[in-house]
Design a protein around this motif. Structure first.
Motif, PDB file in Angstrom:
ATOM      1  N   MET A   1      33.884  42.086  35.785  1.00  0.00           N
ATOM      2  CA  MET A   1      34.595  41.715  36.517  1.00  0.00           C
ATOM      3  C   MET A   1      34.596  40.262  37.216  1.00  0.00           C
ATOM      4  O   MET A   1      34.358  40.033  38.291  1.00  0.00           O
ATOM      5  CB  MET A   1      34.534  42.552  37.693  1.00  0.00           C
ATOM      6  CG  MET A   1      34.672  44.235  37.618  1.00  0.00           C
ATOM      7  SD  MET A   1      34.652  45.292  38.951  1.00  0.00           S
ATOM      8  CE  MET A   1      33.149  45.118  39.705  1.00  0.00           C
TER       9      MET A   1
ATOM     10  N   CYS B   1      38.647  52.154  38.611  1.00  0.00           N
ATOM     11  CA  CYS B   1      39.817  51.006  38.535  1.00  0.00           C
ATOM     12  C   CYS B   1      41.070  51.429  38.231  1.00  0.00           C
ATOM     13  O   CYS B   1      41.186  52.340  37.625  1.00  0.00           O
ATOM     14  CB  CYS B   1      39.345  49.893  37.547  1.00  0.00           C
ATOM     15  SG  CYS B   1      37.845  49.051  37.774  1.00  0.00           S
TER      16      CYS B   1
ATOM     17  N   TRP C   1      39.981  47.787  42.764  1.00  0.00           N
ATOM     18  CA  TRP C   1      38.651  48.649  42.299  1.00  0.00           C
ATOM     19  C   TRP C   1      38.406  49.129  43.817  1.00  0.00           C
ATOM     20  O   TRP C   1      38.727  48.394  44.806  1.00  0.00           O
ATOM     21  CB  TRP C   1      37.698  47.504  41.943  1.00  0.00           C
ATOM     22  CG  TRP C   1      36.273  48.215  41.860  1.00  0.00           C
ATOM     23  CD1 TRP C   1      35.728  48.834  40.951  1.00  0.00           C
ATOM     24  CD2 TRP C   1      35.313  47.986  42.995  1.00  0.00           C
ATOM     25  NE1 TRP C   1      34.363  49.393  41.077  1.00  0.00           N
ATOM     26  CE2 TRP C   1      34.009  48.820  42.386  1.00  0.00           C
ATOM     27  CE3 TRP C   1      35.132  47.641  44.083  1.00  0.00           C
ATOM     28  CZ2 TRP C   1      33.111  49.207  43.242  1.00  0.00           C
ATOM     29  CZ3 TRP C   1      34.179  47.839  44.829  1.00  0.00           C
ATOM     30  CH2 TRP C   1      33.178  48.521  44.286  1.00  0.00           C
TER      31      TRP C   1
ATOM     32  N   TRP D   1      45.393  44.543  39.709  1.00  0.00           N
ATOM     33  CA  TRP D   1      44.297  45.352  39.548  1.00  0.00           C
ATOM     34  C   TRP D   1      43.423  45.607  40.726  1.00  0.00           C
ATOM     35  O   TRP D   1      43.517  44.852  41.704  1.00  0.00           O
ATOM     36  CB  TRP D   1      43.081  44.195  38.740  1.00  0.00           C
ATOM     37  CG  TRP D   1      41.975  44.796  38.237  1.00  0.00           C
ATOM     38  CD1 TRP D   1      41.635  46.010  37.264  1.00  0.00           C
ATOM     39  CD2 TRP D   1      40.664  44.774  39.230  1.00  0.00           C
ATOM     40  NE1 TRP D   1      40.259  46.064  37.590  1.00  0.00           N
ATOM     41  CE2 TRP D   1      39.801  45.544  38.305  1.00  0.00           C
ATOM     42  CE3 TRP D   1      40.444  43.903  40.097  1.00  0.00           C
ATOM     43  CZ2 TRP D   1      38.334  45.248  38.886  1.00  0.00           C
ATOM     44  CZ3 TRP D   1      39.318  43.889  40.775  1.00  0.00           C
ATOM     45  CH2 TRP D   1      38.100  44.633  40.068  1.00  0.00           C
TER      46      TRP D   1
END
Length: 498
Positions: free
Chosen positions: A413, A372, A489, A487
């Protein structure tokens, strides 16, 4: 005050009202037949009332206020000099009991050559002795100060009243304009509603007509098929009957030893040929009938196209209106938070997962071991939005996270873990909700995802930037008053670009 004298020899004062117990004098040149009035006692001075406390004060009604105004007018009249018709200045009292300004009575007597007398009641006075009336002077001075105080206050009140009236007029004008504007919008909405209703009514009518036409064609086709089947059945029945006769003849000839007729083969050939021709004709007719049923009429295709265009236009307008509420911001990736396998571009605009660990110093900000990374810019208010190009990768997730999101070890998450995001894992698209992800099937596979953050209302909306379709919306998020960061990922084989 022209200096003329009466019969008693004193100066005559014209235009003096009846006050202090005296009578109104006759006009200049006339003689008074009335006897002089006896001396009047000095005017009693009312005692000043002690001021009441605010708790004990009372609000005067209209009648009380009117009586107070009359009393104030009478008091002002009593404190007015009969010579100068103004409030007393250094008032003095004569032996007859009348009061005048010291300067006014001195000037009046100076113009008279005879014995002194009262200018108001004409009473002859033995001497020109004057007695100061300090109480009356204090009252006149108080009234004069009150007038000086009230007049500016009245002007101020008048000015404030005019200002309030102007403001009220401006507000009424503004209200009128707002009503006109709103009425204009309402008229437009009404016209648009009527237009849409008319268009859909036409579409419904067109669809009903096409439905009736297709049903009529299908009914006609059904009747034709039934007729053909009946005719064919009759023909086949006749052939079967004929073949039965041939079969019997052949059987009888075999039993009797006679030869089978030579034309039997030709008859069977003709029957077989007729059978295949009839079968082929029937299949061709059925294919044509199916074509009639499956083919869309031009009118129906045009109606469907109009309906699709109207839906697309409405969706585009809705998306454009919602986009106007957000401000596009510039987002760059924070290398201090990137997991050690992630490879960031020099400009901080793209990230992918590498095969080996990168040499980066460990810190409390860095994610480990989850791949991440956060954005450099955080938001604690406003409506920012940014776009992420996810490309053709099959393992990715984008969204927002709290500044306090967990960095080390396993990460939840989902909103419980401080993350609001959507993503793709292999062939599944899902919103990272709690307690389990929510799968969704987009109408078009997203290649660019727009993240829209409404910090005040606690909402995060994800939009497919390719067709402006809303992917998912998180409502009533729990990040009010907290700082939020972009954010990301990144799985293997995926690359995200800003």
């Amino acid at each position: 005050m022209g200096g003329s004298q009466s019969q008693e020899g004193g100066p005559e004062v014209t235009g003096v009202s009846r006050r202090h117990g005296g009578e109104v004098p006759q006009p200049s040149g006339s003689r008074s037949c009335e006897a002089p009035l006896p001396p009047r006692a000095p005017l009693p001075v009312p005692k000043a009332k002690e001021p009441q406390s605010q708790a004990g004060s009372r609000t005067l009604g209209p009648a009380a206020m009117a009586g107070s105004s009359e009393a104030a007018a009478e008091l002002q009249e009593e404190a007015t000099c009969a010579i100068c018709l103004d409030l007393f200045r250094s008032p003095v009292m004569l032996d007859c009991g009348h009061n005048f300004c010291q300067a006014c009575i001195g000037l009046c007597w100076a113009r008279s050559a005879g014995a002194p007398s009262c200018p108001q009641c004409r009473q002859a006075l033995p001497s020109r002795s004057l007695r100061p009336n300090r109480q009356l002077g204090n009252i006149a001075a108080g009234l004069r100060r009150l007038g000086q105080t009230v007049e500016p206050r009245q002007e101020q009140n008048q000015s404030e009243l005019e200002s309030l009236r102007r403001e009220r007029g401006e507000l009424e004008e503004q209200l009128k304009k707002e009503r006109c504007t709103c009425q204009g919008y309402l008229d437009k909405v009404k016209a648009e509603r009527q237009k849409i209703a008319s268009e859909f009514k036409q579409l419904h009518q067109c669809l009903e007509e096409q439905e009736c036409l297709l049903m009529a064609r299908l009914g006609e086709l059904e009747r034709q098929i039934e007729t053909r089947v009946k005719e064919k059945a009759d023909k086949l029945s006749k052939r079967i009957f004929h073949l039965d006769g041939l079969i019997r003849e052949k059987e009888e000839s075999q039993l009797s030893g006679c030869e089978f007729p030579q034309d039997t083969g030709d008859i069977l050939g003709r029957c077989e040929k007729g059978k295949f021709q009839q079968k082929e004709w029937t299949s061709q007719n059925l294919e044509k009938a199916a074509g009639v049923c499956s083919k869309k009429p031009p009118e129906l295709e045009e109606a469907a196209r109009k309906l699709q265009d109207a839906s697309t236009t409405a969706l585009r307008e809705e998306v454009e209106e919602s986009q106007g509420l957000y401000t596009k911001v510039n987002v760059t990736l924070d290398p201090d938070t990137a997991q050690s396998r992630l490879i960031l571009a020099e400009d901080g605009k793209s990230v992918m997962q590498g095969a080996t660990q990168q040499h980066r110093p460990d810190s409390t900000k860095r994610f480990d071991p989850w791949p991440c990374v956060l954005g450099c810019e955080g938001f604690d208010s406003g409506r920012p939005c940014w776009e992420v190009e996810v490309g053709s990768g099959s393992c990715w997730a984008v969204g927002v996270a709290l500044e306090s999101v967990r960095r080390k070890g396993p990460i939840d998450m989902n909103p419980v873990g401080g993350i609001w995001a959507v993503g793709q894992y292999k062939e599944k698209f899902q919103a990272l909700t709690s307690p389990t992800p929510t799968p969704f099937l987009p109408s078009m596979v997203p290649r660019r995802v727009r993240v829209c953050l409404n910090h005040a209302e606690g909402q995060v909306t994800f939009v497919n930037a390719d067709n402006e379709a809303t992917i998912f919306t998180f409502l009533q998020a729990t990040f009010s008053g907290k700082r939020i960061y972009p954010w990301f990922w990144v799985g293997k084989g995926s690359q995200l670009k800003l």
